[in-house]
Design a protein around this motif. Structure first.
Motif, PDB file in Angstrom:
ATOM      1  N   SER A   1      67.153 115.512  -1.364  1.00 29.75           N
ATOM      2  CA  SER A   1      66.860 116.776  -2.091  1.00 29.75           C
ATOM      3  C   SER A   1      66.247 116.520  -3.847  1.00 29.75           C
ATOM      4  O   SER A   1      66.140 117.065  -4.217  1.00 29.75           O
ATOM      5  CB  SER A   1      67.633 118.064  -1.745  1.00 29.75           C
ATOM      6  OG  SER A   1      68.797 117.807  -2.073  1.00 29.75           O
ATOM      7  N   ARG A   2      67.985 115.948  -3.990  1.00 31.93           N
ATOM      8  CA  ARG A   2      67.327 115.784  -5.274  1.00 31.93           C
ATOM      9  C   ARG A   2      66.605 114.290  -5.826  1.00 31.93           C
ATOM     10  O   ARG A   2      66.387 114.533  -7.042  1.00 31.93           O
ATOM     11  CB  ARG A   2      69.015 115.801  -6.188  1.00 31.93           C
ATOM     12  CG  ARG A   2      69.206 116.737  -5.985  1.00 31.93           C
ATOM     13  CD  ARG A   2      71.212 116.096  -6.705  1.00 31.93           C
ATOM     14  NE  ARG A   2      72.021 115.715  -6.374  1.00 31.93           N
ATOM     15  CZ  ARG A   2      72.722 115.278  -5.756  1.00 31.93           C
ATOM     16  NH1 ARG A   2      73.307 116.072  -5.414  1.00 31.93           N
ATOM     17  NH2 ARG A   2      73.561 114.340  -5.381  1.00 31.93           N
TER      18      ARG A   2
ATOM     19  N   GLU B   1      69.276 111.449   5.697  1.00 33.99           N
ATOM     20  CA  GLU B   1      68.960 111.337   4.065  1.00 33.99           C
ATOM     21  C   GLU B   1      69.663 109.679   4.072  1.00 33.99           C
ATOM     22  O   GLU B   1      68.735 109.431   2.955  1.00 33.99           O
ATOM     23  CB  GLU B   1      70.546 112.096   3.954  1.00 33.99           C
ATOM     24  CG  GLU B   1      70.969 112.063   2.253  1.00 33.99           C
ATOM     25  CD  GLU B   1      71.796 112.681   2.214  1.00 33.99           C
ATOM     26  OE1 GLU B   1      71.787 113.338   1.249  1.00 33.99           O
ATOM     27  OE2 GLU B   1      72.921 112.988   2.941  1.00 33.99           O
TER      28      GLU B   1
ATOM     29  N   TYR C   1      60.625 115.394  -0.792  1.00 28.09           N
ATOM     30  CA  TYR C   1      60.119 116.572  -0.555  1.00 28.09           C
ATOM     31  C   TYR C   1      61.187 116.998   0.937  1.00 28.09           C
ATOM     32  O   TYR C   1      60.344 115.893   1.848  1.00 28.09           O
ATOM     33  CB  TYR C   1      58.916 116.781  -0.850  1.00 28.09           C
ATOM     34  CG  TYR C   1      58.144 118.234  -0.539  1.00 28.09           C
ATOM     35  CD1 TYR C   1      58.841 119.431  -1.425  1.00 28.09           C
ATOM     36  CD2 TYR C   1      57.600 118.985   0.700  1.00 28.09           C
ATOM     37  CE1 TYR C   1      58.818 120.395  -1.414  1.00 28.09           C
ATOM     38  CE2 TYR C   1      58.282 120.255   0.885  1.00 28.09           C
ATOM     39  CZ  TYR C   1      57.954 121.022  -0.008  1.00 28.09           C
ATOM     40  OH  TYR C   1      57.992 122.246  -0.163  1.00 28.09           O
ATOM     41  N   ILE C   2      62.113 117.949   1.004  1.00 29.38           N
ATOM     42  CA  ILE C   2      62.729 118.539   1.874  1.00 29.38           C
ATOM     43  C   ILE C   2      62.233 119.922   2.117  1.00 29.38           C
ATOM     44  O   ILE C   2      62.247 120.904   1.403  1.00 29.38           O
ATOM     45  CB  ILE C   2      63.895 118.393   2.116  1.00 29.38           C
ATOM     46  CG1 ILE C   2      64.466 117.027   1.852  1.00 29.38           C
ATOM     47  CG2 ILE C   2      64.772 119.001   3.388  1.00 29.38           C
ATOM     48  CD1 ILE C   2      65.555 116.382   1.213  1.00 29.38           C
TER      49      ILE C   2
ATOM     50  N   LYS D   1      68.479 121.574   3.432  1.00 33.46           N
ATOM     51  CA  LYS D   1      68.930 120.456   2.150  1.00 33.46           C
ATOM     52  C   LYS D   1      69.833 120.717   2.079  1.00 33.46           C
ATOM     53  O   LYS D   1      70.447 120.287   1.044  1.00 33.46           O
ATOM     54  CB  LYS D   1      68.019 122.146   1.664  1.00 33.46           C
ATOM     55  CG  LYS D   1      66.837 121.597   1.730  1.00 33.46           C
ATOM     56  CD  LYS D   1      65.885 122.494   0.201  1.00 33.46           C
ATOM     57  CE  LYS D   1      64.337 122.226  -0.025  1.00 33.46           C
ATOM     58  NZ  LYS D   1      63.757 122.400  -1.196  1.00 33.46           N
TER      59      LYS D   1
ATOM     60  N   THR E   1      71.850 116.558   0.837  1.00 34.65           N
ATOM     61  CA  THR E   1      72.186 117.232  -1.199  1.00 34.65           C
ATOM     62  C   THR E   1      71.230 115.490  -1.935  1.00 34.65           C
ATOM     63  O   THR E   1      70.349 115.744  -2.693  1.00 34.65           O
ATOM     64  CB  THR E   1      73.857 117.167  -1.263  1.00 34.65           C
ATOM     65  OG1 THR E   1      74.097 115.537  -1.321  1.00 34.65           O
ATOM     66  CG2 THR E   1      73.968 117.554  -0.727  1.00 34.65           C
TER      67      THR E   1
END
Length: 406
Positions: free
Chosen positions: A194-195, A154, A200-201, A187, A191
């Motif tokens: 993923s937004r 992340e 792209y996860i 995912k 967080t």
């Protein structure tokens, strides 16, 4: 005259002509000459075949338009919709395309191969426009549970998207060989990333087989590259056998480790360390800084013994310290591989490994479902379990039954 076994399976496409002249190739508009297959003294036999038949049965590098001929109208529309949406960068189409290639249904697998062939052709054209350079940097990431892989991805992914990169994360989750279930929790742990619309996860279950990892992950990488993602991260959980499969798909393999106590080097397989191009000690912050320095020194010494020139560095995904430096070392590694030509050679070798992995997987499936052995498998398995037969003898019996049926 000896006729190669390759041609024995396609007699309807070949016609034979015998000449008593010197060797030469014959080229006509409606025929494709395979060439001289045998010669006795001055006599030469040429095998001629219709170009249409040959392309259908023998040629593997067929145009996507020719492959689509075997699809229904509905399947053709599906391929066109997914392909057009994919190259335009629609994440929904990418997700649906990966779901398609993960399917084990025979018809969907055929549709998926047509889509992959179109994407592969598109990627090849884009590489030509990119002066022959790969479209994406493929990075494998592994490490034991608790190393902070999700936190690192992340933090790392957000840094890359802020630098105008498009990042895709393919998280290979180990699934139960009994129930087929897996956690797929990446995912929920990423967080913010993923937004992010430039990330792209995709968590994918292994379904209990390494072959599934190899097939679907390789194809998902191609689809992500077609979707415009220039950094593809392949994350695996643990330090087991699946990491060896992932290492055959990526340009660079990174081992992420926690600064935990105990005998650190004993907990990691030597093969994993030898594969690693970069070792990153995560969580090097707060009270764990001293422990991180100690384990860094241990791994630097281990790399010298293994005669591997891998970098060993400390990072903190929590504070972001060392993340930018890590990306600099990764791009330096990629540029050196590109300049030396090693990256292109490595990818070509990986394509061959991929092909043989698929052959092995499909041959095992064909063997299990073959009429000659299908009914014998439960009986021989029961005898092996009860100790009546040795596993080796049972395997020989099944292989003999399969061979005799051919």
């Amino acid at each position: 005259m000896r006729i190669p076994s390759l041609l024995m399976g396609f007699p309807r496409y070949f016609s034979r002509r015998t000449y008593f002249t010197n060797f030469h190739f014959v080229s006509r508009a409606d025929f494709l000459c395979i060439g001289s297959l045998a010669s006795v003294h001055h006599c030469r036999t040429e095998w001629m075949c219709s170009s249409n038949g040959l392309r259908r049965e023998l040629c593997q590098q067929v145009a996507p338009e020719q492959q689509i001929e075997g699809l229904s109208d509905r399947e053709q529309r599906l391929v066109d919709r997914l392909y057009n949406g994919l190259i335009q960068g629609h994440r929904a189409c990418l997700a649906e395309a990966i779901t398609l290639v993960e399917s084990t249904q025979s018809r969907k697998k055929k549709v998926a191969q047509v889509l992959l062939q179109k994407v592969l052709s598109y990627n090849r054209e884009q590489e030509k426009l990119n002066q022959g350079k790969p479209l994406a940097f493929r990075v494998g990431l592994s490490g034991p549970p608790g190393a902070g892989k999700s936190t690192f991805i992340e933090c790392f992914g957000k840094m890359l998207t802020e630098r105008k990169h498009k990042v895709s994360v393919l998280a290979v989750d180990p699934s139960s060989s009994t129930s087929g279930g897996s956690l797929l929790g990446d995912k929920t742990r990423m967080t913010e990333l993923s937004r992010d619309m430039n990330a792209y996860i995709r968590p994918s279950p292994t379904s209990g087989t390494l072959g599934g990892v190899t097939r679907t992950t390789n194809e998902a990488i191609l689809l992500c590259e077609g979707g415009g993602y220039d950094v593809v991260l392949v994350e695996t959980v643990g330090v087991g056998q699946s990491e060896f499969a992932v290492a055959d798909m990526v340009d660079m393999f990174i081992l992420l480790l926690p600064p935990a106590g105990g005998d650190e080097l004993q907990g990691i397989k030597r093969g994993i360390i030898e594969m690693a191009d970069l070792v990153a000690i995560n969580k090097a912050d707060g009270d764990l800084v001293v422990a991180a320095r100690r384990i860094q020194a241990e791994y630097i010494s281990a790399m010298k013994l293994l005669r591997k020139r891998s970098k060993v560095m400390r990072i903190s995904a929590k504070t972001g310290e060392g993340i930018s430096d890590m990306w600099d070392k990764m791009t330096e590694f990629r540029d050196l591989m590109l300049t030396s030509g090693e990256l292109v050679a490595k990818r070509r070798k990986q394509q061959k490994v991929w092909m043989w992995n698929l052959i092995q997987e499909n041959m095992l499936e064909h063997f299990r479902s073959h009429l000659a052995v299908r009914d014998k498998i439960p009986l021989l398995e029961e005898k092996v379990l009860s100790g009546v037969l040795s596993p080796g003898l049972a395997a020989d019996l099944l292989l003999k039954a399969f061979k005799d049926s051919l």
